[in-house]
Each structure stands twice: as structure tokens, then as C-alpha cells.
Design an enzyme around this catalytic site. Structure first.
Site, PDB file in Angstrom:
ATOM      1  N   ARG A   1       0.837  -1.192   0.000  1.00  0.00           N
ATOM      2  CA  ARG A   1       0.000   0.000   0.000  1.00  0.00           C
ATOM      3  C   ARG A   1       0.872   1.242   0.000  1.00  0.00           C
ATOM      4  O   ARG A   1       1.886   1.313   0.692  1.00  0.00           O
ATOM      5  CB  ARG A   1      -0.900   0.003   1.239  1.00  0.00           C
ATOM      6  CG  ARG A   1      -1.848   1.179   1.299  1.00  0.00           C
ATOM      7  CD  ARG A   1      -2.989   0.932   2.249  1.00  0.00           C
ATOM      8  NE  ARG A   1      -2.593   1.199   3.631  1.00  0.00           N
ATOM      9  CZ  ARG A   1      -3.455   1.337   4.618  1.00  0.00           C
ATOM     10  NH1 ARG A   1      -4.748   1.198   4.409  1.00  0.00           N
ATOM     11  NH2 ARG A   1      -3.038   1.587   5.829  1.00  0.00           N
TER      12      ARG A   1
ATOM     13  N   PHE B   1       1.775  10.653   2.383  1.00  0.00           N
ATOM     14  CA  PHE B   1       1.519  10.026   3.671  1.00  0.00           C
ATOM     15  C   PHE B   1       2.556   8.941   3.959  1.00  0.00           C
ATOM     16  O   PHE B   1       3.458   9.137   4.756  1.00  0.00           O
ATOM     17  CB  PHE B   1       0.101   9.475   3.716  1.00  0.00           C
ATOM     18  CG  PHE B   1      -0.283   8.778   5.004  1.00  0.00           C
ATOM     19  CD1 PHE B   1       0.326   9.071   6.212  1.00  0.00           C
ATOM     20  CD2 PHE B   1      -1.272   7.816   4.995  1.00  0.00           C
ATOM     21  CE1 PHE B   1      -0.039   8.425   7.389  1.00  0.00           C
ATOM     22  CE2 PHE B   1      -1.645   7.160   6.167  1.00  0.00           C
ATOM     23  CZ  PHE B   1      -1.037   7.466   7.363  1.00  0.00           C
TER      24      PHE B   1
ATOM     25  N   ASN C   1      -0.694  -1.066  12.942  1.00  0.00           N
ATOM     26  CA  ASN C   1      -1.522  -1.881  13.822  1.00  0.00           C
ATOM     27  C   ASN C   1      -2.989  -1.726  13.426  1.00  0.00           C
ATOM     28  O   ASN C   1      -3.327  -0.899  12.588  1.00  0.00           O
ATOM     29  CB  ASN C   1      -1.292  -1.521  15.300  1.00  0.00           C
ATOM     30  CG  ASN C   1      -1.672  -0.105  15.630  1.00  0.00           C
ATOM     31  OD1 ASN C   1      -2.701   0.405  15.215  1.00  0.00           O
ATOM     32  ND2 ASN C   1      -0.827   0.567  16.399  1.00  0.00           N
TER      33      ASN C   1
END
Length: 124
Positions: free
Chosen positions: A52, A57, A99
Site C-alpha cells: 500500500r 503520507f 496496527n
């Protein structure tokens, strides 16, 4: 410790990423990451990819069991508890463990591409 990943796109080698880790601040997380990177436990990151990427980001990897953002495992079992949140996400090129909520660290990680203060106290 310094961990490295040799990166390829298809069959073409495009370079190496070297990552310094903070063993004194988060020793359990560092041990997990380093052993997954070097394959010492017989499983780990080798051969897996970044599954991903989000512009401005981060890029995320570490799902070596499924490759679809839902898998992975730690050297301590499927998941383990958050260690602490001493370190901040100061800017680009910071490594952090991904997480799925409190106490769910496995093998997935991300590398920031910008400063990400909203992740402080949420990701180790």
C-alpha cells in the site's frame, strides 16, 4: 541496528533502503522488525512487497502472509502488545509499526513520506 531491504520492481533491482532502528527506546519492536528482516526465525519480509502507498503520507509493507494488508505475524506470535509511544513521527522516512488498534502489532510497518503527528501515541 541498521536493517536493509534490497528493492526490485519486477525483476529489475532499483536499489537498497537502509533503516536505522531505535533499540533502546522500543527494544521489543526492534527485535521483531530486525528478525523479520533477516529471516532468522524462518519467516519474514524477504520476497514480500510494499502492498500500500498513499501519496503524501506513507508506504506500507510487511504483510508477508497474505500480501493484501490483512496478514502478517510477529516473532512473538500472531500479534503483541504496544510497547510504548516515546517516539514521534517527525517527518519523512520514519519507520513505524502498523496496527489495527491497541495491542495488535504484528509484522506490518510503514515508512512516512511526510510529517505525521496524528499518528503519535497510536503507532510505535
Amino acid at each position: 541496528d541498521i536493517v536493509y531491504f534490497d528493492i526490485a520492481i519486477g525483476d529489475e533491482s532499483v536499489g537498497r533502503i537502509e533503516i536505522s532502528v531505535f533499540g533502546k527506546d522500543v527494544p521489543k519492536n526492534v527485535k521483531n522488525f530486525v528478525k523479520l528482516a533477516n529471516g532468522e526465525k524462518g519467516f519474514g519480509y524477504q520476497g514480500s512487497g510494499f502492498h500500500r502507498g498513499i501519496r503524501d503520507f506513507m508506504i506500507q509493507g510487511g504483510d508477508f502472509t497474505r500480501g493484501d494488508v490483512t496478514g502478517g505475524k510477529s516473532i512473538y506470535g500472531n500479534k503483541f502488545d504496544d510497547e510504548n509511544f516515546k517516539l514521534k513521527h517527525y517527518g519523512p522516512m520514519w519507520l513505524s509499526m502498523a496496527n489495527a488498534g491497541k495491542n495488535t502489532i504484528g509484522s506490518q510497518f510503514f515508512i512516512t513520506t511526510v510529517k505525521t503527528p496524528w499518528l503519535d501515541r497510536r503507532h510505535v
